[in-house]
Design an enzyme around this catalytic site. Sequence first.
Site, PDB file in Angstrom:
ATOM      1  N   HIS A 151      39.265  50.628  72.907  1.00 43.87           N
ATOM      2  CA  HIS A 151      38.781  49.330  73.178  1.00 43.87           C
ATOM      3  C   HIS A 151      37.917  49.796  74.664  1.00 43.87           C
ATOM      4  O   HIS A 151      37.506  51.374  74.605  1.00 43.87           O
ATOM      5  CB  HIS A 151      40.086  48.911  73.559  1.00 43.87           C
ATOM      6  CG  HIS A 151      41.090  49.763  74.687  1.00 43.87           C
ATOM      7  ND1 HIS A 151      41.606  50.578  74.756  1.00 43.87           N
ATOM      8  CD2 HIS A 151      40.768  49.201  76.023  1.00 43.87           C
ATOM      9  CE1 HIS A 151      42.096  50.394  76.095  1.00 43.87           C
ATOM     10  NE2 HIS A 151      41.829  49.808  76.799  1.00 43.87           N
ATOM     11  N   HIS A 153      36.358  47.925  78.435  1.00 40.69           N
ATOM     12  CA  HIS A 153      36.796  46.637  79.658  1.00 40.69           C
ATOM     13  C   HIS A 153      35.991  46.042  80.202  1.00 40.69           C
ATOM     14  O   HIS A 153      34.937  47.106  80.369  1.00 40.69           O
ATOM     15  CB  HIS A 153      38.167  46.786  80.979  1.00 40.69           C
ATOM     16  CG  HIS A 153      39.708  47.798  79.997  1.00 40.69           C
ATOM     17  ND1 HIS A 153      39.958  47.468  79.101  1.00 40.69           N
ATOM     18  CD2 HIS A 153      39.825  48.531  79.547  1.00 40.69           C
ATOM     19  CE1 HIS A 153      41.573  47.150  79.148  1.00 40.69           C
ATOM     20  NE2 HIS A 153      41.268  48.221  78.948  1.00 40.69           N
ATOM     21  N   HIS A 196      37.231  54.082  74.920  1.00 41.66           N
ATOM     22  CA  HIS A 196      37.828  55.008  74.477  1.00 41.66           C
ATOM     23  C   HIS A 196      39.571  54.726  73.509  1.00 41.66           C
ATOM     24  O   HIS A 196      39.613  53.311  73.417  1.00 41.66           O
ATOM     25  CB  HIS A 196      38.953  55.158  76.062  1.00 41.66           C
ATOM     26  CG  HIS A 196      38.742  54.320  77.317  1.00 41.66           C
ATOM     27  ND1 HIS A 196      38.784  53.954  77.726  1.00 41.66           N
ATOM     28  CD2 HIS A 196      40.193  53.749  77.347  1.00 41.66           C
ATOM     29  CE1 HIS A 196      39.322  52.297  78.136  1.00 41.66           C
ATOM     30  NE2 HIS A 196      40.578  52.732  77.950  1.00 41.66           N
ATOM     31  N   HIS A 329      47.847  53.588 110.572  1.00 40.96           N
ATOM     32  CA  HIS A 329      46.435  53.759 110.323  1.00 40.96           C
ATOM     33  C   HIS A 329      45.867  52.877 109.832  1.00 40.96           C
ATOM     34  O   HIS A 329      46.902  51.790 109.351  1.00 40.96           O
ATOM     35  CB  HIS A 329      46.820  55.759 109.409  1.00 40.96           C
ATOM     36  CG  HIS A 329      47.104  55.193 108.158  1.00 40.96           C
ATOM     37  ND1 HIS A 329      48.253  55.213 107.632  1.00 40.96           N
ATOM     38  CD2 HIS A 329      46.387  54.186 106.687  1.00 40.96           C
ATOM     39  CE1 HIS A 329      48.500  54.892 106.539  1.00 40.96           C
ATOM     40  NE2 HIS A 329      47.640  54.599 105.804  1.00 40.96           N
ATOM     41  N   HIS A 331      42.467  51.553 107.139  1.00 45.74           N
ATOM     42  CA  HIS A 331      41.085  52.270 106.094  1.00 45.74           C
ATOM     43  C   HIS A 331      39.903  51.580 106.248  1.00 45.74           C
ATOM     44  O   HIS A 331      40.200  49.772 106.632  1.00 45.74           O
ATOM     45  CB  HIS A 331      41.470  51.722 104.679  1.00 45.74           C
ATOM     46  CG  HIS A 331      42.685  52.359 104.342  1.00 45.74           C
ATOM     47  ND1 HIS A 331      42.711  54.103 104.189  1.00 45.74           N
ATOM     48  CD2 HIS A 331      44.342  52.558 104.339  1.00 45.74           C
ATOM     49  CE1 HIS A 331      44.163  54.786 104.293  1.00 45.74           C
ATOM     50  NE2 HIS A 331      45.232  53.222 104.017  1.00 45.74           N
ATOM     51  N   HIS A 375      49.144  50.261 109.338  1.00 50.19           N
ATOM     52  CA  HIS A 375      49.777  50.195 108.215  1.00 50.19           C
ATOM     53  C   HIS A 375      50.905  51.218 108.621  1.00 50.19           C
ATOM     54  O   HIS A 375      50.556  52.645 109.469  1.00 50.19           O
ATOM     55  CB  HIS A 375      49.959  49.899 107.536  1.00 50.19           C
ATOM     56  CG  HIS A 375      48.857  50.127 106.356  1.00 50.19           C
ATOM     57  ND1 HIS A 375      47.875  49.980 106.218  1.00 50.19           N
ATOM     58  CD2 HIS A 375      49.316  51.931 105.964  1.00 50.19           C
ATOM     59  CE1 HIS A 375      46.884  50.344 105.165  1.00 50.19           C
ATOM     60  NE2 HIS A 375      47.658  51.612 105.291  1.00 50.19           N
ATOM     61  N   GLU A 389      48.016  55.697  96.752  1.00 52.87           N
ATOM     62  CA  GLU A 389      46.885  54.534  97.458  1.00 52.87           C
ATOM     63  C   GLU A 389      45.762  54.283  96.687  1.00 52.87           C
ATOM     64  O   GLU A 389      44.859  55.984  96.116  1.00 52.87           O
ATOM     65  CB  GLU A 389      46.323  55.133  98.262  1.00 52.87           C
ATOM     66  CG  GLU A 389      47.980  55.699  99.293  1.00 52.87           C
ATOM     67  CD  GLU A 389      47.624  56.052 100.654  1.00 52.87           C
ATOM     68  OE1 GLU A 389      46.278  56.392 101.236  1.00 52.87           O
ATOM     69  OE2 GLU A 389      48.128  56.299 101.662  1.00 52.87           O
TER      70      GLU A 389
END
Length: 439
Positions: A151, A153, A196, A329, A331, A375, A389
Site C-alpha cells: 500500500h 498513503h 511499501h 524546555h 520546541h 514542559h 518525541e
Amino acid sequence: MRTSLLQATALFVVLTSAAATPPYPIPEAANDAPQPQRRQTKHLRPIIERVPASSLEKRAEEPLQPVVGVKGAPLLIPENSLLDSQNPDHLQTNPTDGGLVTNLKWSMSLSGMNLFEGGFVREQVVTDLPPSKDFSAAQNHVNQGAIRHMHWHDINEWGYVTAGSLLIGAVSDEGKNQVFRANKGDMWFFPKGQGHVIQGLSSPGAEYLLVFDNGDFDAKGRTFNVDDWLVHTPPSVLAKNFGMPESVFASIPKSAASIMKGNASTGLISSPNGKLEGASSFHYRASEKPFTVVEGGRYLKVDKSVFPIQTTLASQIVEIKPGAMREMHWHPTGVEWVYFVQGSARATVWLGGANARTFDFTTGDTAVFPDNSGHYIENVSNETVTYLEIFKADTVKDFSLSQWLSLTPNDLVAQVLNVSIETVKKFRTDKPVIVMGKK
Ligand SMILES: *[C@@H]1O[C@H](CO)[C@@H](O)[C@H](O)[C@H]1NC(C)=O
Ligand SMILES: *[C@@H]1O[C@H](CO)[C@@H](O)[C@H](O)[C@H]1NC(C)=O
Ligand SMILES: *[C@@H]1O[C@H](CO)[C@@H](O)[C@H](O)[C@H]1NC(C)=O
Ligand SMILES: CC(=O)N[C@H]1CO[C@H](CO)[C@@H](O)[C@@H]1O
C-alpha cells in the site's frame, strides 16, 4: 404508588415554606467534623501509586482520594479507582496547575482493536485526541509470516519497531528497490506516495508503531491497498495492463483486510535499476546507533542530518532513569507528539497566561504538547521511562530553560526571578536534556 401532581406540589410548598426551620437535623459544625481518615497527602506533591495486579483488592478498599492538603474531600460514590490511580495528578490536582488546558493525553488502551488473521491494528486519530491535528498513530502487530498488504498513503509515514523484527520492501519511482530487515529499535520513513510492504519475521510476531504527519488518518483517499485497486478495476483492463489473460486475476482476494497471514519471504529480489541505499535508504538502524549518555539517562536524536530521506517526523528516543527528568524546555518547531514505550512519568504542560496542567503517563499512552508550550517529563516510577518525541519538522530543536537563564546577564535574571545572583550563577550553561536533580 403513583404520586399525583397535586401531592408533589403540596410537598414542594411544605418544604419551601419551612425554610426557616428545616425539617431535618443539621449536625453542629458539620464542616469541622473529622472526615474519615482515608488516603490523602500532606505534601504539595500528590501520592503517586502504581497498582500491582496482586494488590487490586487492597486498592479497591483504599482508593486514592481527591484530597490535597486541606482542599478537596474523599469521594462518596464508587469510583473507577484503577483509572484514578493511573491519573493521580488529575484526581489530586497539582497546586501549581491553573487556568484551562484541555486534554492532551490518549491511551492506546482506549482505542478499539482491528483484529485480523495474522495480527492487529489500533489507532490514535484526531477524533480520539482533538489537539493532535498534525499527528495520528497506529500500533500494529504482525505474526511471523503475516503481511501488511502492499500500500501507500497520501501522508508521510514514520515507523518504529517496538518488538521483534520485520521485513520491509519498497520500490522508488525510478525502479530502484530496497528490502530490509528492521529490528527492535529501528526506524523507517516513507514519504507520501511511496508504496511499501511489511511482513513479520520473528516468532511469535513483531510489533511496530506508525506515526503519520496528519491527525485524520481515517480520511478517504488516505490509504491505497493494492488488492483493493485490482478488484475495483475491470478485468479486461487488468489483462491489457499486464499483458496477460483475464483469468489469471480471478483469484485476487476481495477482502479489505489490511493484514493477512502468510509465510516468511526469502526477501530476495534485485532490480536492474539499482538499490535504494545511502541517502536514498528508507531504513535507519537506530538500534545500532550510540545514544548520547548523560547522568539522568540517554537519548538518540534522529533528524534529516543522519537520516536524509526523513524530511518530516524528526524524532528523539529518550530514556529517563528513575528519579530523573527531561529538563524544562520548549520546541520552536511546532507541536510535539509523544508516545510512552515503557515506565510511568508525569509532565506539566504550561501554555502561558497562567494555564498549566499536569498529566500522568504510562506504557501505551500518547500525548501532544502544544506548539511552543513549556514542559518537562519526570520519571515517577522505579523503572526506566522510555518515550518518543516526534515533530512535524526535519529537525529536533528545543530551548533549555536553564541554559537560557544562565547565559543571560546574571544580574538581570536575578531581578526578573527575584532570586540571588549566586543562585542564577549555579544554573547549568550546558544543555543536559535529562537532569538527575538534587535528592
Ligand atoms: C505457507 O506454507 C505452507 C507450507 O508450505 C502452505 O501449506 C501454506 O499454504 C502457505 N500459506 C500461505 C498463506 O501461502
Ligand atoms: C520504588 O521503590 C522504593 C524502594 O523499593 C519503594 O519504597 C517505592 O514505593 C517504589 N515506588 C514506586 C512508585 O514503585
Ligand atoms: C522578592 O523576594 C523577597 C524575599 O526574598 C520578598 O520579600 C519580595 O516580596 C519578593 N518580591 C516580589 C516582587 O515578589
Ligand atoms: C530512584 C528514584 O528516585 N525513584 C523514584 C521514582 O519516582 C517515584 C515516585 O515519585 C519515587 O517513589 C521513587 O523513589
